[in-house]
Scaffold this motif. Structure first.
Motif, PDB file in Angstrom:
ATOM      1  N   ALA A 167       0.806  -1.228   0.000  1.00  0.00           N
ATOM      2  CA  ALA A 167       0.000   0.000   0.000  1.00  0.00           C
ATOM      3  C   ALA A 167       0.834   1.270   0.000  1.00  0.00           C
ATOM      4  N   HIS A 168       2.055   1.201   0.488  1.00  0.00           N
ATOM      5  CA  HIS A 168       2.882   2.402   0.645  1.00  0.00           C
ATOM      6  C   HIS A 168       4.138   2.378  -0.222  1.00  0.00           C
ATOM      7  N   ARG A 169       4.129   1.591  -1.268  1.00  0.00           N
ATOM      8  CA  ARG A 169       5.315   1.437  -2.112  1.00  0.00           C
ATOM      9  C   ARG A 169       5.744   2.774  -2.695  1.00  0.00           C
ATOM     10  N   PRO A 170       6.984   3.209  -2.429  1.00  0.00           N
ATOM     11  CA  PRO A 170       7.457   4.489  -2.967  1.00  0.00           C
ATOM     12  C   PRO A 170       7.855   4.365  -4.432  1.00  0.00           C
ATOM     13  N   ALA A 171       7.967   5.481  -5.091  1.00  0.00           N
ATOM     14  CA  ALA A 171       8.419   5.490  -6.484  1.00  0.00           C
ATOM     15  C   ALA A 171       9.872   5.023  -6.542  1.00  0.00           C
ATOM     16  N   GLU A 172      10.187   4.274  -7.585  1.00  0.00           N
ATOM     17  CA  GLU A 172      11.559   3.792  -7.763  1.00  0.00           C
ATOM     18  C   GLU A 172      12.289   4.727  -8.717  1.00  0.00           C
ATOM     19  N   SER A 173      12.641   5.881  -8.189  1.00  0.00           N
ATOM     20  CA  SER A 173      13.320   6.890  -9.002  1.00  0.00           C
ATOM     21  C   SER A 173      14.823   6.632  -9.010  1.00  0.00           C
ATOM     22  N   GLY A 174      15.478   7.139 -10.057  1.00  0.00           N
ATOM     23  CA  GLY A 174      16.925   6.989 -10.157  1.00  0.00           C
ATOM     24  C   GLY A 174      17.314   5.641 -10.731  1.00  0.00           C
ATOM     25  N   ARG A 175      18.573   5.544 -11.119  1.00  0.00           N
ATOM     26  CA  ARG A 175      19.052   4.291 -11.695  1.00  0.00           C
ATOM     27  C   ARG A 175      19.163   3.219 -10.620  1.00  0.00           C
ATOM     28  N   PRO A 176      18.756   1.989 -10.923  1.00  0.00           N
ATOM     29  CA  PRO A 176      18.938   0.911  -9.947  1.00  0.00           C
ATOM     30  C   PRO A 176      20.414   0.645  -9.705  1.00  0.00           C
ATOM     31  N   ARG A 177      20.728   0.306  -8.474  1.00  0.00           N
ATOM     32  CA  ARG A 177      22.106  -0.001  -8.107  1.00  0.00           C
ATOM     33  C   ARG A 177      22.227  -1.498  -7.801  1.00  0.00           C
ATOM     34  N   LEU A 178      23.454  -1.971  -7.781  1.00  0.00           N
ATOM     35  CA  LEU A 178      23.698  -3.324  -7.297  1.00  0.00           C
ATOM     36  C   LEU A 178      23.397  -3.363  -5.802  1.00  0.00           C
ATOM     37  N   LEU A 179      22.604  -4.339  -5.391  1.00  0.00           N
ATOM     38  CA  LEU A 179      22.318  -4.549  -3.975  1.00  0.00           C
ATOM     39  C   LEU A 179      23.063  -5.786  -3.493  1.00  0.00           C
ATOM     40  N   TRP A 180      23.794  -5.619  -2.433  1.00  0.00           N
ATOM     41  CA  TRP A 180      24.513  -6.712  -1.791  1.00  0.00           C
ATOM     42  C   TRP A 180      23.509  -7.762  -1.291  1.00  0.00           C
ATOM     43  N   GLY A 181      22.393  -7.298  -0.771  1.00  0.00           N
ATOM     44  CA  GLY A 181      21.330  -8.194  -0.326  1.00  0.00           C
ATOM     45  C   GLY A 181      21.419  -8.543   1.142  1.00  0.00           C
ATOM     46  N   ASP A 182      22.512  -9.148   1.558  1.00  0.00           N
ATOM     47  CA  ASP A 182      22.711  -9.524   2.962  1.00  0.00           C
ATOM     48  C   ASP A 182      23.797  -8.636   3.557  1.00  0.00           C
ATOM     49  N   ALA A 183      23.554  -7.333   3.518  1.00  0.00           N
ATOM     50  CA  ALA A 183      24.540  -6.334   3.932  1.00  0.00           C
ATOM     51  C   ALA A 183      24.541  -6.204   5.454  1.00  0.00           C
ATOM     52  N   ARG A 184      25.611  -6.665   6.073  1.00  0.00           N
ATOM     53  CA  ARG A 184      25.711  -6.591   7.533  1.00  0.00           C
ATOM     54  C   ARG A 184      27.149  -6.830   7.959  1.00  0.00           C
ATOM     55  N   LEU A 185      27.437  -6.436   9.207  1.00  0.00           N
ATOM     56  CA  LEU A 185      28.798  -6.599   9.721  1.00  0.00           C
ATOM     57  C   LEU A 185      29.227  -8.056   9.668  1.00  0.00           C
ATOM     58  N   GLY A 186      28.303  -8.982   9.902  1.00  0.00           N
ATOM     59  CA  GLY A 186      28.630 -10.396   9.942  1.00  0.00           C
ATOM     60  C   GLY A 186      29.000 -10.992   8.598  1.00  0.00           C
TER      61      GLY A 186
END
Length: 367
Positions: free
Chosen positions: A215-234
């Motif tokens: 219901a609250h999905r924001p606009a996907e503006s700008g170029r998509p970037r690579l997402l690490w996915g499991d981004a964390r210190l561990g």
């Protein structure tokens, strides 16, 4: 917690020796040392640690190895996208994102019963999830200013990933067009379809979160970037307080960078507030983390609250799946009070309350 050992250690050692020898031109007999598993590995993949030794041009060579085997008996994610992981690691080689060098990969199942890839093992320390690095371990033993350096180093790795150009690196294969147009739209459609796979279709907090996210999905503006996915210190190997390698790309994708930043923040929140542990002194808070990230990337962070709900929702699903796997594998008897999913659900409900998504009601923190 590591994936349980799924194979005979001696047979594995001999199989790897033969495989490595066939792919090391000019080498004599390859000897593989004892095969073990990392003590702080996750449950989403099987990782084997060993050392290879051989003679080449009259000199003895040694290589510390980390072998990542495609999941078979314990599959946390519905699709391991194994070929895509290999292609991504090859694409990241030589970029500003430090990854363990890929020494080779086996696409078939004839050697170890599943595809695998072999990387040079990067020595160092990794902040642990279990027990939480907020409670004990090398990070907790550091003085506050060094803890701060570790955290900011993690944010710098996140920024380095997001500064890459997915088009220039040829990362279009990470797209999921079968789930629609727009990367966030794709992810929401996929999670909606796969709620039963994770075992979260009866979880009140998860279903409330998914409805709110749609219901609250924001606009996907700008170029998509690579997402690490499991981004964390561990998922970072540290040499002292300096990042030496970024690990675990099985959740990689394309989309808004806020998705990774929110996951980075939420996983730390889970390992502190989420389990009732005090957050380590010296670690920058949310606001300072965002400012540092914006300075590093030049990107103004938007809709972070939305992506934090998304992170809490996804983590709730993963913990539901891990709990199911622990029971199905016999590691944990059915009905055992295992707090991982309960804590993740409770924290998701808290995040939803903070957004006003639950207005007047609290989602159940059960299984």
């Amino acid at each position: 917690m590591p994936v349980p050992v799924q194979r005979d250690s001696e047979e594995t050692r001999l199989a790897l020796a033969g495989w490595f020898e066939a792919r090391t031109p000019g080498a004599g007999e390859v000897r593989i040392g004892p095969v073990g598993v990392p003590g702080a590995a996750g449950f989403s993949g099987e990782i084997l640690l060993c050392d290879a030794e051989w003679t080449e041009d009259g000199a003895t060579r040694r290589e510390p190895l980390a072998v990542r085997v495609a999941p078979t008996g314990h599959r946390v994610l519905p699709d391991d996208r194994w070929t895509e992981q290999v292609r991504l690691l090859e694409a990241l080689d030589g970029t500003d994102v430090p990854v363990a060098p890929l020494l080779g990969h086996e696409p078939g199942a004839s050697v170890l019963g599943a595809p695998f890839l072999v990387m040079r093992r990067i020595e160092g320390q990794v902040p642990a999830d279990l027990p939480s690095y907020h409670r004990e371990g090398w990070l907790a033993e550091l003085p506050p200013h060094d803890r701060r350096a570790v955290w900011l180093g993690g944010v710098e790795m996140l920024a380095a990933v997001h500064r890459l150009d997915p088009v220039a690196l040829g990362l279009g294969f990470l797209d999921r067009p079968q789930y629609g147009t727009g990367h966030l739209t794709q992810q929401l459609a996929e999670y909606t379809e796969l709620l039963p796979f994770y075992g979260a279709d009866g979880n009140e907090a998860a279903t409330a979160a998914l409805a709110w996210l749609h219901a609250h999905r924001p606009a996907e503006s700008g170029r998509p970037r690579l997402l690490w996915g499991d981004a964390r210190l561990g998922n970072i190997v540290y040499d002292g307080v300096t990042p030496a390698a970024v690990l675990d790309w099985e959740m990689a994708g394309l989309g808004r960078p806020e998705s990774d930043l929110a996951w980075f923040l939420h996983l730390d929140r889970h390992l502190s507030e989420g389990i009732g542990a005090a957050r380590l002194a010296g670690l920058p808070d949310r606001a300072e983390t965002v400012r540092h990230y914006e300075r590093l990337t030049g990107h103004t962070v938007r809709d972070l609250e939305y992506y934090e709900v998304f992170a809490a929702f996804r983590f709730c699903l993963l913990t539901a799946r891990v709990t199911r796997l622990l029971e199905e594998s016999g590691i944990m008897p059915p009905g055992t009070d295992f707090p991982l999913h309960r804590n993740a659900t409770r924290l998701l409900a808290r995040v939803l309350e903070e957004t006003g998504a639950l207005q007047g009601g609290t989602a159940a923190a059960g299984r």
